[in-house]
Design a protein around this motif. Structure first.
Motif, PDB file in Angstrom:
ATOM      1  N   ARG A 248     106.980  -2.917  63.141  1.00 37.35           N
ATOM      2  CA  ARG A 248     108.308  -2.536  63.617  1.00 37.35           C
ATOM      3  C   ARG A 248     109.325  -3.561  63.111  1.00 37.35           C
ATOM      4  NH1 ARG A 248     104.768  -1.076  67.498  1.00 37.35           N
ATOM      5  NH2 ARG A 248     104.865   1.105  68.139  1.00 37.35           N
ATOM      6  N   VAL A 249     110.303  -3.085  62.381  1.00 35.19           N
ATOM      7  CA  VAL A 249     111.339  -3.968  61.850  1.00 35.19           C
ATOM      8  C   VAL A 249     112.687  -3.526  62.410  1.00 35.19           C
ATOM      9  CG1 VAL A 249     110.050  -4.569  59.767  1.00 35.19           C
ATOM     10  CG2 VAL A 249     111.599  -2.624  59.706  1.00 35.19           C
ATOM     11  N   ALA A 250     113.573  -4.480  62.555  1.00 37.91           N
ATOM     12  CA  ALA A 250     114.877  -4.209  63.148  1.00 37.91           C
ATOM     13  C   ALA A 250     115.885  -3.684  62.140  1.00 37.91           C
ATOM     14  CB  ALA A 250     115.423  -5.479  63.807  1.00 37.91           C
ATOM     15  N   SER A 251     115.690  -4.009  60.862  1.00 39.89           N
ATOM     16  CA  SER A 251     116.665  -3.575  59.861  1.00 39.89           C
ATOM     17  C   SER A 251     115.938  -3.177  58.576  1.00 39.89           C
ATOM     18  CB  SER A 251     117.676  -4.686  59.574  1.00 39.89           C
ATOM     19  OG  SER A 251     117.335  -5.427  58.440  1.00 39.89           O
ATOM     20  N   PRO A 252     116.574  -2.337  57.768  1.00 36.98           N
ATOM     21  CA  PRO A 252     115.967  -1.924  56.498  1.00 36.98           C
ATOM     22  C   PRO A 252     115.828  -3.068  55.497  1.00 36.98           C
ATOM     23  CG  PRO A 252     117.723  -0.412  57.118  1.00 36.98           C
ATOM     24  CD  PRO A 252     117.786  -1.575  58.061  1.00 36.98           C
ATOM     25  N   ASP A 253     116.494  -4.190  55.733  1.00 35.30           N
ATOM     26  CA  ASP A 253     116.374  -5.347  54.840  1.00 35.30           C
ATOM     27  C   ASP A 253     115.176  -6.229  55.187  1.00 35.30           C
ATOM     28  OD1 ASP A 253     118.737  -4.942  53.218  1.00 35.30           O
ATOM     29  OD2 ASP A 253     119.876  -5.399  55.030  1.00 35.30           O
ATOM     30  N   GLU A 254     114.649  -6.071  56.384  1.00 41.44           N
ATOM     31  CA  GLU A 254     113.609  -6.972  56.873  1.00 41.44           C
ATOM     32  C   GLU A 254     112.321  -6.967  56.042  1.00 41.44           C
ATOM     33  OE1 GLU A 254     111.447  -8.071  61.089  1.00 41.44           O
ATOM     34  OE2 GLU A 254     113.232  -6.811  61.108  1.00 41.44           O
ATOM     35  N   PRO A 255     111.811  -5.812  55.577  1.00 41.62           N
ATOM     36  CA  PRO A 255     110.561  -5.878  54.816  1.00 41.62           C
ATOM     37  C   PRO A 255     110.623  -6.785  53.587  1.00 41.62           C
ATOM     38  CG  PRO A 255     110.914  -3.654  55.551  1.00 41.62           C
ATOM     39  CD  PRO A 255     112.172  -4.426  55.886  1.00 41.62           C
ATOM     40  N   VAL A 256     111.680  -6.694  52.793  1.00 42.12           N
ATOM     41  CA  VAL A 256     111.767  -7.568  51.613  1.00 42.12           C
ATOM     42  C   VAL A 256     111.878  -9.023  52.047  1.00 42.12           C
ATOM     43  CG1 VAL A 256     113.167  -8.204  49.605  1.00 42.12           C
ATOM     44  CG2 VAL A 256     112.702  -5.790  50.092  1.00 42.12           C
ATOM     45  N   GLU A 257     112.649  -9.297  53.093  1.00 46.64           N
ATOM     46  CA  GLU A 257     112.791 -10.675  53.565  1.00 46.64           C
ATOM     47  C   GLU A 257     111.448 -11.235  54.048  1.00 46.64           C
ATOM     48  OE1 GLU A 257     115.478 -12.431  53.012  1.00 46.64           O
ATOM     49  OE2 GLU A 257     116.290 -10.597  52.137  1.00 46.64           O
ATOM     50  N   VAL A 258     110.712 -10.450  54.823  1.00 48.18           N
ATOM     51  CA  VAL A 258     109.420 -10.911  55.342  1.00 48.18           C
ATOM     52  C   VAL A 258     108.435 -11.121  54.199  1.00 48.18           C
ATOM     53  CG1 VAL A 258     107.420 -10.213  56.736  1.00 48.18           C
ATOM     54  CG2 VAL A 258     109.731  -9.947  57.638  1.00 48.18           C
ATOM     55  N   ILE A 259     108.372 -10.184  53.257  1.00 49.35           N
ATOM     56  CA  ILE A 259     107.455 -10.317  52.123  1.00 49.35           C
ATOM     57  C   ILE A 259     107.824 -11.547  51.300  1.00 49.35           C
ATOM     58  CG2 ILE A 259     106.693  -9.237  49.960  1.00 49.35           C
ATOM     59  CD1 ILE A 259     105.525  -7.905  52.500  1.00 49.35           C
ATOM     60  N   THR A 260     109.113 -11.769  51.106  1.00 52.47           N
ATOM     61  CA  THR A 260     109.566 -12.916  50.317  1.00 52.47           C
ATOM     62  C   THR A 260     109.214 -14.239  50.981  1.00 52.47           C
ATOM     63  OG1 THR A 260     111.368 -11.611  49.398  1.00 52.47           O
ATOM     64  CG2 THR A 260     111.600 -13.990  49.266  1.00 52.47           C
ATOM     65  N   LYS A 261     109.300 -14.303  52.298  1.00 55.97           N
ATOM     66  CA  LYS A 261     109.058 -15.554  53.014  1.00 55.97           C
ATOM     67  C   LYS A 261     107.643 -15.688  53.562  1.00 55.97           C
ATOM     68  CE  LYS A 261     113.875 -15.854  54.400  1.00 55.97           C
ATOM     69  NZ  LYS A 261     114.817 -15.676  55.494  1.00 55.97           N
ATOM     70  N   GLY A 262     106.906 -14.584  53.675  1.00 64.90           N
ATOM     71  CA  GLY A 262     105.634 -14.643  54.376  1.00 64.90           C
ATOM     72  C   GLY A 262     104.402 -14.307  53.561  1.00 64.90           C
ATOM     73  N   THR A 263     104.550 -14.128  52.262  1.00 65.94           N
ATOM     74  CA  THR A 263     103.393 -13.849  51.407  1.00 65.94           C
ATOM     75  C   THR A 263     103.417 -14.792  50.226  1.00 65.94           C
ATOM     76  OG1 THR A 263     104.512 -12.218  50.022  1.00 65.94           O
ATOM     77  CG2 THR A 263     103.478 -11.395  52.045  1.00 65.94           C
ATOM     78  N   VAL A 264     102.367 -14.762  49.455  1.00 70.02           N
ATOM     79  CA  VAL A 264     102.306 -15.628  48.276  1.00 70.02           C
ATOM     80  C   VAL A 264     102.507 -14.810  47.005  1.00 70.02           C
ATOM     81  CG1 VAL A 264     100.880 -17.252  46.976  1.00 70.02           C
ATOM     82  CG2 VAL A 264     100.825 -17.275  49.467  1.00 70.02           C
ATOM     83  N   ARG A 265     101.548 -13.951  46.689  1.00 74.86           N
ATOM     84  CA  ARG A 265     101.616 -13.222  45.414  1.00 74.86           C
ATOM     85  C   ARG A 265     102.748 -12.192  45.393  1.00 74.86           C
ATOM     86  NH1 ARG A 265      97.783 -14.310  41.895  1.00 74.86           N
ATOM     87  NH2 ARG A 265      97.977 -12.345  40.783  1.00 74.86           N
ATOM     88  N   ALA A 266     102.933 -11.445  46.474  1.00 74.07           N
ATOM     89  CA  ALA A 266     104.008 -10.453  46.490  1.00 74.07           C
ATOM     90  C   ALA A 266     105.366 -11.157  46.400  1.00 74.07           C
ATOM     91  CB  ALA A 266     103.921  -9.588  47.739  1.00 74.07           C
ATOM     92  N   ALA A 267     105.496 -12.290  47.072  1.00 77.42           N
ATOM     93  CA  ALA A 267     106.753 -13.056  46.991  1.00 77.42           C
ATOM     94  C   ALA A 267     106.977 -13.561  45.570  1.00 77.42           C
ATOM     95  CB  ALA A 267     106.721 -14.221  47.969  1.00 77.42           C
ATOM     96  N   ALA A 268     105.917 -14.037  44.928  1.00 79.44           N
ATOM     97  CA  ALA A 268     106.047 -14.513  43.543  1.00 79.44           C
ATOM     98  C   ALA A 268     106.429 -13.360  42.616  1.00 79.44           C
ATOM     99  CB  ALA A 268     104.747 -15.162  43.093  1.00 79.44           C
ATOM    100  N   LEU A 269     105.887 -12.181  42.870  1.00 79.82           N
ATOM    101  CA  LEU A 269     106.241 -11.007  42.081  1.00 79.82           C
ATOM    102  C   LEU A 269     107.733 -10.703  42.233  1.00 79.82           C
ATOM    103  CD1 LEU A 269     105.344  -8.487  40.404  1.00 79.82           C
ATOM    104  CD2 LEU A 269     104.983  -7.346  42.605  1.00 79.82           C
ATOM    105  N   LEU A 270     108.247 -10.770  43.453  1.00 78.80           N
ATOM    106  CA  LEU A 270     109.674 -10.513  43.675  1.00 78.80           C
ATOM    107  C   LEU A 270     110.541 -11.603  43.050  1.00 78.80           C
ATOM    108  CD1 LEU A 270     109.559  -9.190  47.339  1.00 78.80           C
ATOM    109  CD2 LEU A 270     110.045  -7.870  45.258  1.00 78.80           C
TER     110      LEU A 270
END
Length: 140
Positions: free
Chosen positions: A76-98
């Motif tokens: 459950r996310v509060a805003s449509p921007d949250e998934p990219v922000e979470v992936i960018t800050k909370g993963t390794v490879r997916a964040a590096a890809l972005l």
């Protein structure tokens, strides 16, 4: 070291087509960016999202009493921007890809994800299906 009779357990995300949050990120990168960026070698992120692969791997390693279950989870996310922000800050490879995307491609990726998330509006938030696979086994 696991002793005889000990149990092992692990969880992994289901494949991207079932994990809406990851799937929309990777789909947006494929549509607007590049998947072939320089990343350190690593295994397929969704390898153990396949229950049959979990079972094969545990049995090949000599484990017994293998069980594998898919667990339905919702992100459950509060805003449509949250998934990219979470992936960018909370993963390794997916964040590096972005991070490896050109600025204009990253902007298009963010826009595509924002639009995709909008389809999952429920009760003032956004609910993205994110099932996981949980595997357990016993050492002989």
């Amino acid at each position: 070291m696991l002793r005889s009779g000990g149990r092992v357990a692990f969880s992994a995300w289901a494949p991207a087509q079932e994990c809406i949050g990851f799937g929309m990120i990777y789909s947006a990168v494929q549509a607007h960016g590049r998947m072939d960026v320089a990343l350190p070698p690593g295994p397929n992120f969704f390898l153990f999202g396949d229950p049959a692969q979990c079972e094969r791997s545990l049995e090949a390693a000599g484990f017994l009493s293998v069980t594998v279950a898919k667990v339905p989870l919702v992100w459950r996310v509060a805003s449509p921007d949250e998934p990219v922000e979470v992936i960018t800050k909370g993963t390794v490879r997916a964040a590096a890809l972005l991070r490896a995307q050109a600025p204009d491609a990253l902007a298009a990726i963010r826009d595509a994800v924002r639009q995709a998330v909008g389809a999952f509006a429920r009760n003032g938030a956004f609910e993205l299906m994110m099932p996981a696979v949980v595997a357990t086994a016993e050492k002989p």
